[in-house]
Design a protein around this motif. Structure first.
Motif, PDB file in Angstrom:
ATOM      1  N   HIS A  34       1.890   5.686 -13.457  1.00 30.30           N
ATOM      2  CA  HIS A  34       0.811   6.416 -12.786  1.00 30.30           C
ATOM      3  C   HIS A  34       0.536   5.876 -11.389  1.00 30.30           C
ATOM      4  O   HIS A  34       0.027   6.604 -10.532  1.00 30.30           O
ATOM      5  N   LYS A  35       0.850   4.605 -11.135  1.00 27.92           N
ATOM      6  CA  LYS A  35       0.669   4.030  -9.792  1.00 27.92           C
ATOM      7  C   LYS A  35       1.725   4.529  -8.812  1.00 27.92           C
ATOM      8  O   LYS A  35       1.540   4.476  -7.600  1.00 27.92           O
ATOM      9  N   ALA A  36       2.855   4.961  -9.337  1.00 29.18           N
ATOM     10  CA  ALA A  36       4.003   5.298  -8.494  1.00 29.18           C
ATOM     11  C   ALA A  36       3.864   6.675  -7.853  1.00 29.18           C
ATOM     12  O   ALA A  36       3.093   7.523  -8.305  1.00 29.18           O
ATOM     13  N   ASP A  37       4.666   6.868  -6.804  1.00 21.00           N
ATOM     14  CA  ASP A  37       4.685   8.165  -6.115  1.00 21.00           C
ATOM     15  C   ASP A  37       5.550   9.187  -6.841  1.00 21.00           C
ATOM     16  O   ASP A  37       5.506  10.373  -6.529  1.00 21.00           O
ATOM     17  N   GLY A  38       6.356   8.733  -7.774  1.00 22.46           N
ATOM     18  CA  GLY A  38       7.209   9.636  -8.525  1.00 22.46           C
ATOM     19  C   GLY A  38       8.046   8.861  -9.506  1.00 22.46           C
ATOM     20  O   GLY A  38       7.980   7.628  -9.582  1.00 22.46           O
ATOM     21  N   LEU A  39       8.834   9.578 -10.260  1.00 19.18           N
ATOM     22  CA  LEU A  39       9.681   8.994 -11.304  1.00 19.18           C
ATOM     23  C   LEU A  39      11.104   9.476 -11.125  1.00 19.18           C
ATOM     24  O   LEU A  39      11.337  10.646 -10.795  1.00 19.18           O
ATOM     25  N   ILE A  40      12.055   8.567 -11.311  1.00 12.86           N
ATOM     26  CA  ILE A  40      13.478   8.922 -11.302  1.00 12.86           C
ATOM     27  C   ILE A  40      14.062   8.491 -12.633  1.00 12.86           C
ATOM     28  O   ILE A  40      13.844   7.357 -13.091  1.00 12.86           O
ATOM     29  N   THR A  41      14.791   9.362 -13.264  1.00 15.45           N
ATOM     30  CA  THR A  41      15.381   9.054 -14.559  1.00 15.45           C
ATOM     31  C   THR A  41      16.886   9.284 -14.531  1.00 15.45           C
ATOM     32  O   THR A  41      17.376  10.120 -13.776  1.00 15.45           O
ATOM     33  N   PHE A  42      17.591   8.508 -15.372  1.00 16.96           N
ATOM     34  CA  PHE A  42      19.021   8.761 -15.501  1.00 16.96           C
ATOM     35  C   PHE A  42      19.297   9.852 -16.524  1.00 16.96           C
ATOM     36  O   PHE A  42      20.444  10.194 -16.801  1.00 16.96           O
ATOM     37  N   ASP A  43      18.231  10.432 -17.091  1.00 17.37           N
ATOM     38  CA  ASP A  43      18.385  11.577 -17.983  1.00 17.37           C
ATOM     39  C   ASP A  43      18.937  12.756 -17.188  1.00 17.37           C
ATOM     40  O   ASP A  43      18.823  12.817 -15.961  1.00 17.37           O
ATOM     41  N   ALA A  44      19.550  13.691 -17.886  1.00 23.52           N
ATOM     42  CA  ALA A  44      20.090  14.898 -17.260  1.00 23.52           C
ATOM     43  C   ALA A  44      19.113  16.042 -17.474  1.00 23.52           C
ATOM     44  O   ALA A  44      18.621  16.250 -18.580  1.00 23.52           O
ATOM     45  N   GLY A  61       0.818  -1.209   0.000  1.00 24.97           N
ATOM     46  CA  GLY A  61       0.000   0.000   0.000  1.00 24.97           C
ATOM     47  C   GLY A  61       0.848   1.254   0.000  1.00 24.97           C
ATOM     48  O   GLY A  61       1.855   1.353  -0.704  1.00 24.97           O
ATOM     49  N   ASP A  62       0.463   2.210   0.828  1.00 22.40           N
ATOM     50  CA  ASP A  62       1.204   3.474   0.910  1.00 22.40           C
ATOM     51  C   ASP A  62       2.297   3.442   1.976  1.00 22.40           C
ATOM     52  O   ASP A  62       2.980   4.449   2.190  1.00 22.40           O
ATOM     53  N   ALA A  63       2.474   2.297   2.640  1.00 19.74           N
ATOM     54  CA  ALA A  63       3.489   2.210   3.691  1.00 19.74           C
ATOM     55  C   ALA A  63       4.897   2.263   3.120  1.00 19.74           C
ATOM     56  O   ALA A  63       5.848   2.640   3.810  1.00 19.74           O
ATOM     57  N   VAL A  64       5.041   1.854   1.855  1.00 15.09           N
ATOM     58  CA  VAL A  64       6.331   1.902   1.163  1.00 15.09           C
ATOM     59  C   VAL A  64       6.200   2.845  -0.027  1.00 15.09           C
ATOM     60  O   VAL A  64       5.283   2.702  -0.843  1.00 15.09           O
ATOM     61  N   LYS A  65       7.080   3.811  -0.125  1.00 12.12           N
ATOM     62  CA  LYS A  65       7.074   4.719  -1.271  1.00 12.12           C
ATOM     63  C   LYS A  65       7.480   3.940  -2.525  1.00 12.12           C
ATOM     64  O   LYS A  65       8.444   3.166  -2.503  1.00 12.12           O
ATOM     65  N   LEU A  66       6.761   4.157  -3.610  1.00 16.75           N
ATOM     66  CA  LEU A  66       7.006   3.452  -4.865  1.00 16.75           C
ATOM     67  C   LEU A  66       7.416   4.451  -5.941  1.00 16.75           C
ATOM     68  O   LEU A  66       6.688   5.411  -6.213  1.00 16.75           O
ATOM     69  N   TYR A  67       8.594   4.214  -6.524  1.00 15.79           N
ATOM     70  CA  TYR A  67       9.101   5.085  -7.588  1.00 15.79           C
ATOM     71  C   TYR A  67       9.423   4.256  -8.824  1.00 15.79           C
ATOM     72  O   TYR A  67       9.844   3.103  -8.726  1.00 15.79           O
ATOM     73  N   THR A  68       9.229   4.866  -9.975  1.00 18.58           N
ATOM     74  CA  THR A  68       9.540   4.228 -11.260  1.00 18.58           C
ATOM     75  C   THR A  68      10.883   4.724 -11.773  1.00 18.58           C
ATOM     76  O   THR A  68      11.152   5.934 -11.772  1.00 18.58           O
ATOM     77  N   TRP A  69      11.714   3.779 -12.194  1.00 19.89           N
ATOM     78  CA  TRP A  69      12.995   4.097 -12.835  1.00 19.89           C
ATOM     79  C   TRP A  69      12.741   4.234 -14.335  1.00 19.89           C
ATOM     80  O   TRP A  69      12.300   3.293 -14.984  1.00 19.89           O
ATOM     81  N   TYR A  70      13.003   5.421 -14.877  1.00 18.34           N
ATOM     82  CA  TYR A  70      12.753   5.694 -16.296  1.00 18.34           C
ATOM     83  C   TYR A  70      14.098   5.690 -17.021  1.00 18.34           C
ATOM     84  O   TYR A  70      14.841   6.668 -16.986  1.00 18.34           O
ATOM     85  N   PRO A  71      14.428   4.579 -17.706  1.00 16.12           N
ATOM     86  CA  PRO A  71      15.792   4.383 -18.207  1.00 16.12           C
ATOM     87  C   PRO A  71      16.010   4.792 -19.661  1.00 16.12           C
ATOM     88  O   PRO A  71      16.807   4.195 -20.373  1.00 16.12           O
ATOM     89  N   VAL A  72      15.285   5.821 -20.095  1.00 13.04           N
ATOM     90  CA  VAL A  72      15.457   6.342 -21.457  1.00 13.04           C
ATOM     91  C   VAL A  72      15.375   7.858 -21.401  1.00 13.04           C
ATOM     92  O   VAL A  72      15.086   8.447 -20.355  1.00 13.04           O
ATOM     93  N   SER A  73      15.594   8.495 -22.540  1.00 14.81           N
ATOM     94  CA  SER A  73      15.511   9.950 -22.588  1.00 14.81           C
ATOM     95  C   SER A  73      14.078  10.407 -22.320  1.00 14.81           C
ATOM     96  O   SER A  73      13.126   9.843 -22.867  1.00 14.81           O
ATOM     97  N   THR A  74      13.916  11.430 -21.498  1.00 14.97           N
ATOM     98  CA  THR A  74      12.556  11.881 -21.192  1.00 14.97           C
ATOM     99  C   THR A  74      11.913  12.630 -22.346  1.00 14.97           C
ATOM    100  O   THR A  74      10.708  12.893 -22.307  1.00 14.97           O
ATOM    101  N   ALA A  94      18.415  12.372 -12.289  1.00 16.64           N
ATOM    102  CA  ALA A  94      19.638  11.943 -11.599  1.00 16.64           C
ATOM    103  C   ALA A  94      20.864  11.928 -12.499  1.00 16.64           C
ATOM    104  O   ALA A  94      21.963  11.639 -12.037  1.00 16.64           O
ATOM    105  N   GLY A  95      20.695  12.217 -13.774  1.00 13.22           N
ATOM    106  CA  GLY A  95      21.796  12.049 -14.703  1.00 13.22           C
ATOM    107  C   GLY A  95      22.592  13.320 -14.969  1.00 13.22           C
ATOM    108  O   GLY A  95      22.201  14.411 -14.554  1.00 13.22           O
TER     109      GLY A  95
END
Length: 506
Positions: free
Chosen positions: A232-242, A140-153, A267-268
């Protein structure tokens, strides 16, 4: 005083090395920034490379930080659409993590006792769609969920901003057609429909597939179409894009997530740094010493920027290899020294006649894997002939090496447009296109011919310009972006700040 870790981040990568490699560097940076424990879940064929890549970013005196990271391989799925281990296996591992139970690595057999802290957050590869569902349904919401976006945004709005899966399910129910067929057609259209983006020129849908390349139906219709829903289910997105690579794309993506009260973290670029990084890359790469010696010799005999590097990354390869061998023939015709990586998963065998011509040429090296970061940073390297995948793109920009782009699919066509047309630091090859990619290009009205003769003619023209005044101008133009991206991980850099904000948010 050492602060005991109070947070536990679980990261989960896929079979695709291009997704996993920057995640390794991110994990190394995280334990340097904050007292966080990390469980790095991966698959067996990536496990050893991930362990080797992780340590490249640690400097002497930082060895104790490595102990905060444990890399654990899962049993792998056997279906064509399994990109991150069987869902039932991930579910079992996640349950054990949440109940203070030990884990065993499927690759090494090593048993890992439970960390003293249960998972605080999960960072899951966007392709691990089932894992997103499992974490959300279990924790549920007890654990923060983030998506790793491994391509150019800059690809986000063409592919993953809209969840089409519910529409596909509704259409399948209405028509009685198989869901896989409906989903595949919805995701892999080449009808000529126009596609719009807030950060790139309008294109035809077939321009997303300039080589007519097609991924397996199960991967497209059971994974790719579900990625938007996972995001859309995640709490946010992290990308290796700069963030500063394509500022318009960054601003548009940030706004998209802000409207949903979520955050996109940039993060890139994520490349290992320091003396350890270069030394260990050479050790981990086949023929690394020979390749660097070749570059040293070319620097003496032919000068700076004289060598061309040719690679299509760890996965992709031109579907019509005859066009690639034609381009290689032009390189030899013009006596341009080159290094070619032949280690992509989809690479076709090197034909005997091509191999013989390259050996007789004597001014080139072909290797399955190369020390790419060291190669790009070598002063002899002048150009990178590449597919436009984002790992290679960011490495090339950060090294100040302009590009000749041969896009195949995924985010590559968008990078090619941006690099060649928008900021003028690259050339895009057009005549190498095939299949549906031979249609008219919307932004300039050009229609590729696509023959071998056309490929050779274009290649000669591009190389003449690249190794002439026009290419020198592109190289000079690239240096501003290079300096900006190199600053991203400094003390006050944007990437460092965003990763700290991510870590402070759970």
């Amino acid at each position: 005083m050492t602060i005991p870790p109070r947070k536990h981040l679980v990261v989960f990568s896929t079979h695709f090395w291009g997704h996993s490699r920057p995640m390794c560097t991110l994990v190394a940076r995280i334990v340097k920034l904050r007292p966080v424990l990390i469980t790095f879940l991966t698959v067996q064929n990536v496990h050893s490379r991930a362990e080797a890549e992780l340590v490249r970013d640690f400097q002497p005196g930082e060895e104790h930080l490595v102990s905060r990271i444990r890399v654990i391989a899962l049993e792998e799925g056997i279906e064509a659409d399994e990109t991150s281990g069987a869902p039932v296996v991930f579910k079992a591992v996640w349950d054990r993590l949440c109940n203070d139970q030990p884990l065993t690595c499927a690759k090494t057999g090593t048993r890992f006792e439970a960390f003293p802290v249960r998972p605080s957050a999960a960072l899951l590869d966007s392709f691990a769609v089932d894992a997103h569902d499992i974490v959300r349904e279990t924790s549920g919401d007890a654990v923060k969920l983030y998506t790793w976006y491994p391509v150019s945004t800059n690809s986000f709005f063409h592919v993953f901003s809209e969840d089409k899966y519910p529409e596909a399910k509704a259409e399948a129910a209405r028509t009685g057609r198989p869901l896989l067929d409906v989903a595949y057609e919805m995701m892999w259209s080449s009808s000529g429909a126009l596609m719009h983006s807030p950060c790139l020129p309008t294109i035809h849908d077939y321009e997303m597939h300039p080589q007519g390349f097609r991924l397996p139906k199960l991967l497209v219709a059971n994974v790719l179409i579900r990625i938007a829903g996972a995001i859309h289910k995640a709490d946010g997105l992290i990308t290796f894009d700069a963030a500063d690579y394509h500022p318009q794309a960054t601003a548009a993506v940030r706004q998209h997530f802000a409207e949903k009260s979520r955050t996109a973290f940039y993060a890139g670029p994520l490349m290992p740094s320091g003396a350890q990084a270069a030394a260990k890359e050479k050790i981990n790469s086949e023929n690394g010493g020979e390749i660097m010696a070749f570059l040293d010799e070319k620097l003496k005999s032919a000068g700076e920027h004289s060598v061309l590097y040719l690679s299509f990354g760890s996965l992709f390869w031109p579907p019509d290899p005859a066009k690639l061998w034609a381009a290689v023939d032009v390189l030899m015709e013009k006596n341009i020294p080159f290094v070619m990586s032949h280690g992509a998963s989809l690479a076709s065998p090197l034909p005997d006649d091509v191999k013989a011509r390259i050996e007789n040429y004597g001014n080139a090296i072909v290797s399955d894997w190369v020390p790419q970061q060291a190669l790009l940073e070598h002063p002899a390297t002048g150009w990178y002939l590449m597919h436009g995948g984002h790992n290679g793109t960011l490495e090339s920009v950060t090294a100040g090496v302009p590009m000749i782009v041969w896009p195949i699919d995924a985010d590559q066509p968008m990078n090619a447009i941006y690099l060649a047309d928008d900021i003028g630091v690259a050339y895009e090859l057009i005549e190498v296109r095939g299949g549906c990619g031979l249609g008219t290009i919307f932004r300039n009205g050009r229609t590729p011919v696509g023959t071998i003769d056309a490929v050779k003619e274009e290649m000669r023209s591009v190389l003449d310009r690249a190794f002439g005044e026009d290419g020198a101008e592109k190289r000079a133009r690239l240096q501003g972006l290079r300096k900006t991206l190199q600053a991203a991980w400094r003390e006050d850099g944007v990437a460092r700040g965003e990763v700290c904000a991510f870590l402070d948010g759970f």
